[in-house]
Scaffold this motif. Structure first.
Motif, PDB file in Angstrom:
ATOM      1  N   ILE A 186       0.834  -1.207   0.000  1.00  0.00           N
ATOM      2  CA  ILE A 186       0.000   0.000   0.000  1.00  0.00           C
ATOM      3  C   ILE A 186       0.869   1.257   0.000  1.00  0.00           C
ATOM      4  CG2 ILE A 186      -1.618   1.361   1.375  1.00  0.00           C
ATOM      5  CD1 ILE A 186      -2.946  -0.964  -0.053  1.00  0.00           C
ATOM      6  N   VAL A 187       1.895   1.294   0.825  1.00  0.00           N
ATOM      7  CA  VAL A 187       2.757   2.466   0.893  1.00  0.00           C
ATOM      8  C   VAL A 187       3.478   2.683  -0.439  1.00  0.00           C
ATOM      9  CG1 VAL A 187       4.814   3.434   1.997  1.00  0.00           C
ATOM     10  CG2 VAL A 187       3.020   2.382   3.395  1.00  0.00           C
ATOM     11  N   ALA A 188       3.916   1.597  -1.067  1.00  0.00           N
ATOM     12  CA  ALA A 188       4.569   1.716  -2.371  1.00  0.00           C
ATOM     13  C   ALA A 188       3.613   2.305  -3.407  1.00  0.00           C
ATOM     14  CB  ALA A 188       5.083   0.355  -2.828  1.00  0.00           C
ATOM     15  N   LEU A 189       2.344   1.895  -3.366  1.00  0.00           N
ATOM     16  CA  LEU A 189       1.362   2.466  -4.284  1.00  0.00           C
ATOM     17  C   LEU A 189       1.167   3.955  -4.026  1.00  0.00           C
ATOM     18  CD1 LEU A 189      -1.550  -0.145  -4.602  1.00  0.00           C
ATOM     19  CD2 LEU A 189       0.163   0.464  -6.321  1.00  0.00           C
ATOM     20  N   LEU A 190       1.054   4.347  -2.772  1.00  0.00           N
ATOM     21  CA  LEU A 190       0.868   5.758  -2.441  1.00  0.00           C
ATOM     22  C   LEU A 190       2.042   6.602  -2.947  1.00  0.00           C
ATOM     23  CD1 LEU A 190      -0.554   5.458   1.188  1.00  0.00           C
ATOM     24  CD2 LEU A 190      -1.778   6.345  -0.807  1.00  0.00           C
ATOM     25  N   ARG A 191       3.250   6.085  -2.765  1.00  0.00           N
ATOM     26  CA  ARG A 191       4.423   6.826  -3.225  1.00  0.00           C
ATOM     27  C   ARG A 191       4.497   6.863  -4.742  1.00  0.00           C
ATOM     28  NH1 ARG A 191       8.680   4.338   1.196  1.00  0.00           N
ATOM     29  NH2 ARG A 191       8.207   5.801   2.888  1.00  0.00           N
ATOM     30  N   ASP A 192       3.996   5.827  -5.388  1.00  0.00           N
ATOM     31  CA  ASP A 192       3.989   5.829  -6.845  1.00  0.00           C
ATOM     32  C   ASP A 192       2.987   6.859  -7.370  1.00  0.00           C
ATOM     33  OD1 ASP A 192       4.871   4.558  -9.405  1.00  0.00           O
ATOM     34  OD2 ASP A 192       2.737   4.077  -9.558  1.00  0.00           O
ATOM     35  N   ILE A 193       1.866   6.995  -6.673  1.00  0.00           N
ATOM     36  CA  ILE A 193       0.865   7.997  -7.057  1.00  0.00           C
ATOM     37  C   ILE A 193       1.399   9.401  -6.815  1.00  0.00           C
ATOM     38  CG2 ILE A 193      -1.451   8.895  -6.550  1.00  0.00           C
ATOM     39  CD1 ILE A 193      -2.160   5.978  -5.689  1.00  0.00           C
ATOM     40  N   ASP A 194       2.051   9.587  -5.656  1.00  0.00           N
ATOM     41  CA  ASP A 194       2.590  10.904  -5.295  1.00  0.00           C
ATOM     42  C   ASP A 194       3.806  10.683  -4.407  1.00  0.00           C
ATOM     43  OD1 ASP A 194       3.200  13.421  -4.393  1.00  0.00           O
ATOM     44  OD2 ASP A 194       1.158  13.963  -3.852  1.00  0.00           O
ATOM     45  N   ASP A 195       4.990  10.954  -4.938  1.00  0.00           N
ATOM     46  CA  ASP A 195       6.200  10.662  -4.168  1.00  0.00           C
ATOM     47  C   ASP A 195       6.395  11.586  -2.980  1.00  0.00           C
ATOM     48  OD1 ASP A 195       6.959  13.002  -5.419  1.00  0.00           O
ATOM     49  OD2 ASP A 195       8.520  12.093  -6.660  1.00  0.00           O
ATOM     50  N   SER A 196       5.542  12.614  -2.863  1.00  0.00           N
ATOM     51  CA  SER A 196       5.615  13.490  -1.691  1.00  0.00           C
ATOM     52  C   SER A 196       4.560  13.147  -0.643  1.00  0.00           C
ATOM     53  CB  SER A 196       5.454  14.954  -2.114  1.00  0.00           C
ATOM     54  OG  SER A 196       4.151  15.198  -2.637  1.00  0.00           O
ATOM     55  N   ALA A 197       3.851  12.042  -0.825  1.00  0.00           N
ATOM     56  CA  ALA A 197       2.836  11.631   0.153  1.00  0.00           C
ATOM     57  C   ALA A 197       3.487  11.492   1.531  1.00  0.00           C
ATOM     58  CB  ALA A 197       2.207  10.314  -0.272  1.00  0.00           C
ATOM     59  N   PRO A 198       2.888  12.069   2.576  1.00  0.00           N
ATOM     60  CA  PRO A 198       3.503  12.085   3.907  1.00  0.00           C
ATOM     61  C   PRO A 198       3.330  10.764   4.663  1.00  0.00           C
ATOM     62  CG  PRO A 198       1.419  13.231   3.991  1.00  0.00           C
ATOM     63  CD  PRO A 198       1.611  12.829   2.558  1.00  0.00           C
ATOM     64  N   VAL A 199       3.905   9.734   4.120  1.00  0.00           N
ATOM     65  CA  VAL A 199       3.815   8.397   4.710  1.00  0.00           C
ATOM     66  C   VAL A 199       5.192   7.767   4.672  1.00  0.00           C
ATOM     67  CG1 VAL A 199       2.747   6.123   4.572  1.00  0.00           C
ATOM     68  CG2 VAL A 199       1.452   8.130   3.860  1.00  0.00           C
ATOM     69  N   GLU A 200       5.630   7.222   5.784  1.00  0.00           N
ATOM     70  CA  GLU A 200       6.917   6.527   5.824  1.00  0.00           C
ATOM     71  C   GLU A 200       6.895   5.474   6.927  1.00  0.00           C
ATOM     72  OE1 GLU A 200      10.099   8.938   8.180  1.00  0.00           O
ATOM     73  OE2 GLU A 200       8.821  10.419   7.156  1.00  0.00           O
ATOM     74  N   PHE A 201       7.805   4.520   6.840  1.00  0.00           N
ATOM     75  CA  PHE A 201       7.923   3.521   7.890  1.00  0.00           C
ATOM     76  C   PHE A 201       8.812   4.075   9.005  1.00  0.00           C
ATOM     77  CE2 PHE A 201       6.675   0.945   4.261  1.00  0.00           C
ATOM     78  CZ  PHE A 201       5.663   0.202   4.830  1.00  0.00           C
ATOM     79  N   TYR A 202       8.386   3.850  10.228  1.00  0.00           N
ATOM     80  CA  TYR A 202       9.079   4.414  11.384  1.00  0.00           C
ATOM     81  C   TYR A 202      10.416   3.710  11.603  1.00  0.00           C
ATOM     82  CZ  TYR A 202       9.787   6.078  16.164  1.00  0.00           C
ATOM     83  OH  TYR A 202      10.296   6.663  17.307  1.00  0.00           O
ATOM     84  N   ASP A 203      11.449   4.506  11.871  1.00  0.00           N
ATOM     85  CA  ASP A 203      12.786   3.934  12.064  1.00  0.00           C
ATOM     86  C   ASP A 203      13.031   3.471  13.490  1.00  0.00           C
ATOM     87  OD1 ASP A 203      13.139   6.291  13.501  1.00  0.00           O
ATOM     88  OD2 ASP A 203      14.496   7.205  12.048  1.00  0.00           O
ATOM     89  N   GLY A 204      12.072   3.704  14.368  1.00  0.00           N
ATOM     90  CA  GLY A 204      12.200   3.237  15.745  1.00  0.00           C
ATOM     91  C   GLY A 204      12.915   4.185  16.670  1.00  0.00           C
ATOM     92  N   ALA A 205      13.481   5.272  16.134  1.00  0.00           N
ATOM     93  CA  ALA A 205      14.269   6.159  16.986  1.00  0.00           C
ATOM     94  C   ALA A 205      13.878   7.627  16.858  1.00  0.00           C
ATOM     95  CB  ALA A 205      15.753   5.999  16.649  1.00  0.00           C
ATOM     96  N   SER A 206      13.367   8.033  15.728  1.00  0.00           N
ATOM     97  CA  SER A 206      13.053   9.442  15.506  1.00  0.00           C
ATOM     98  C   SER A 206      11.955   9.917  16.455  1.00  0.00           C
ATOM     99  CB  SER A 206      12.604   9.667  14.065  1.00  0.00           C
ATOM    100  OG  SER A 206      13.617   9.286  13.163  1.00  0.00           O
ATOM    101  N   PRO A 207      11.998  11.183  16.864  1.00  0.00           N
ATOM    102  CA  PRO A 207      10.950  11.705  17.749  1.00  0.00           C
ATOM    103  C   PRO A 207       9.611  11.793  17.032  1.00  0.00           C
ATOM    104  CG  PRO A 207      12.382  13.479  16.991  1.00  0.00           C
ATOM    105  CD  PRO A 207      13.018  12.210  16.548  1.00  0.00           C
ATOM    106  N   VAL A 208       8.541  11.602  17.786  1.00  0.00           N
ATOM    107  CA  VAL A 208       7.187  11.709  17.243  1.00  0.00           C
ATOM    108  C   VAL A 208       6.387  12.648  18.136  1.00  0.00           C
ATOM    109  CG1 VAL A 208       7.254   9.419  16.194  1.00  0.00           C
ATOM    110  CG2 VAL A 208       6.329   9.681  18.507  1.00  0.00           C
ATOM    111  N   ASP A 209       5.343  13.239  17.564  1.00  0.00           N
ATOM    112  CA  ASP A 209       4.536  14.203  18.312  1.00  0.00           C
ATOM    113  C   ASP A 209       3.287  13.594  18.926  1.00  0.00           C
ATOM    114  OD1 ASP A 209       6.202  16.458  17.545  1.00  0.00           O
ATOM    115  OD2 ASP A 209       5.360  16.204  15.540  1.00  0.00           O
ATOM    116  N   ALA A 210       2.833  12.479  18.373  1.00  0.00           N
ATOM    117  CA  ALA A 210       1.618  11.816  18.864  1.00  0.00           C
ATOM    118  C   ALA A 210       1.643  10.380  18.384  1.00  0.00           C
ATOM    119  CB  ALA A 210       0.368  12.532  18.351  1.00  0.00           C
ATOM    120  N   VAL A 211       0.796   9.552  18.999  1.00  0.00           N
ATOM    121  CA  VAL A 211       0.780   8.140  18.629  1.00  0.00           C
ATOM    122  C   VAL A 211      -0.641   7.602  18.650  1.00  0.00           C
ATOM    123  CG1 VAL A 211       1.195   7.367  21.012  1.00  0.00           C
ATOM    124  CG2 VAL A 211       1.765   5.856  19.118  1.00  0.00           C
TER     125      VAL A 211
END
Length: 328
Positions: A119-144
């Motif tokens: 699904i994520v690959a399809l979203l990026r193919d439709i729009d490579d600027s789509a704000p979706v990524e897999f979490y790296d486990g370390a980066s800060p987040v604002d909400a969950v």
């Protein structure tokens, strides 16, 4: 990023017929190898339901028209921790996060990573600027937003105590019958019970029946893992001398409580609808949806519709879009 409705309606177009060509059949088979509870038919069903019920342009426009604050002015980094009990069960949180205007950081379940990566690959193919990524486990987040078992929920509360969080634990679903159900409604109820091997929180596991009514339910085919659970449950009940009804590949036990084994269905008889309404009110925080045609309920689903939630059927009755827009 392009308009969110354009993005997701195009995704819906691309998901039509999923599993019907060589490329997506490879994805289906890989998803089933990664999770032995998945079957090809159920993977195709789940993807088809998302495309039909969540990614239709008109439905998206109608849904979001009720949220004038979408998209938000100040996007946040929202971590979405997904369950993996049924195919793409975490997709709705991804959808809500992106259409709200936030950036979605995905932590998929290992049991459902194949489909989410597709699904994520399809979203990026439709729009490579789509704000979706897999979490790296370390980066800060604002909400969950996190979904899991009650034990996992306790961990989430401790792990993400310092940031806004929308956390979900175990919920179960019930059906209330009047005794006047049609054969078509009973066929729908069987699907509400056994679709996705009964693993979803919208899977009915407790039946309220009027006194003297014993419906006949035709079980659909179930996978080998479910059959093994049934054999174990049946043997345990027999060993304990606990009465039960053998349904062939599931057991039914008479009790007014949710069953503890996957292959068990609980049933209980009632005298008046008010009696059932009182029970539902008392156990509201345990309920995901109520399948019935004879009682009003805020999370009511028609027979055969429990496994096909609409965009407004928010899990745990928590409005995800309202929560996400309040982060600003």
């Amino acid at each position: 990023m392009k308009n969110a409705i354009d993005l997701f309606s195009e995704l819906g177009v691309r998901l039509r017929g999923f599993g019907g060509d060589d490329v997506t059949r490879v994805v289906v088979n890989a998803a089933c190898r990664a999770n032995g509870w998945f079957t090809p038919a159920e993977v195709r069903r789940a993807v088809g339901a998302i495309a039909r019920d969540m990614l239709n342009r008109e439905k998206l426009e109608t849904w979001l028209a009720d949220y004038p604050a979408v998209p938000v002015v100040a996007p946040r980094r929202v971590l979405v921790v997904m369950a993996g009990n049924i195919p793409l069960v975490g997709f709705f949180d991804l959808l809500c996060t992106v259409v709200s205007g936030h950036r979605c950081l995905i932590k998929p379940s290992a049991k459902d990573s194949v489909l989410m990566e597709y699904i994520v690959a399809l979203l990026r193919d439709i729009d490579d600027s789509a704000p979706v990524e897999f979490y790296d486990g370390a980066s800060p987040v604002d909400a969950v937003i996190a979904t899991g078992s009650d034990n996992a929920n306790r961990y989430f509360r401790a792990r993400y105590a310092g940031i806004p969080s929308l956390l979900r634990g175990n919920r179960q679903s019930v059906a209330v019958l009047s005794g006047d159900e049609t054969p078509e409604q009973l066929a729908g109820l069987a699907d509400d019970i056994w679709a996705y091997s009964g693993l979803g929180c919208r899977s009915v596991s407790l039946l309220f029946l009027p006194e003297g009514y014993e419906p006949t339910l035709q079980m659909p085919p179930v996978n080998d893992k479910y059959k093994n659970n049934y054999l174990q449950a049946r043997a345990l009940l027999a060993m304990q001398g606990h009465p039960f009804l053998d349904l062939g590949t599931a057991v039914a036990v008479e009790q007014r409580a949710f069953p503890t084994a996957l292959s068990q269905i609980a049933y209980t008889h009632y005298k008046t609808p008010d009696e059932v309404a009182g029970w539902l009110a008392m156990h509201d925080d345990e309920l995901q949806c109520v399948v019935t045609e004879c009682l009003p309920h805020s999370r009511r689903a028609a027979f055969g519709c429990a496994q096909s939630p609409a965009l407004t059927d928010y899990p745990d009755n928590r409005d995800v879009i309202a929560w996400l827009t309040a982060l600003n």
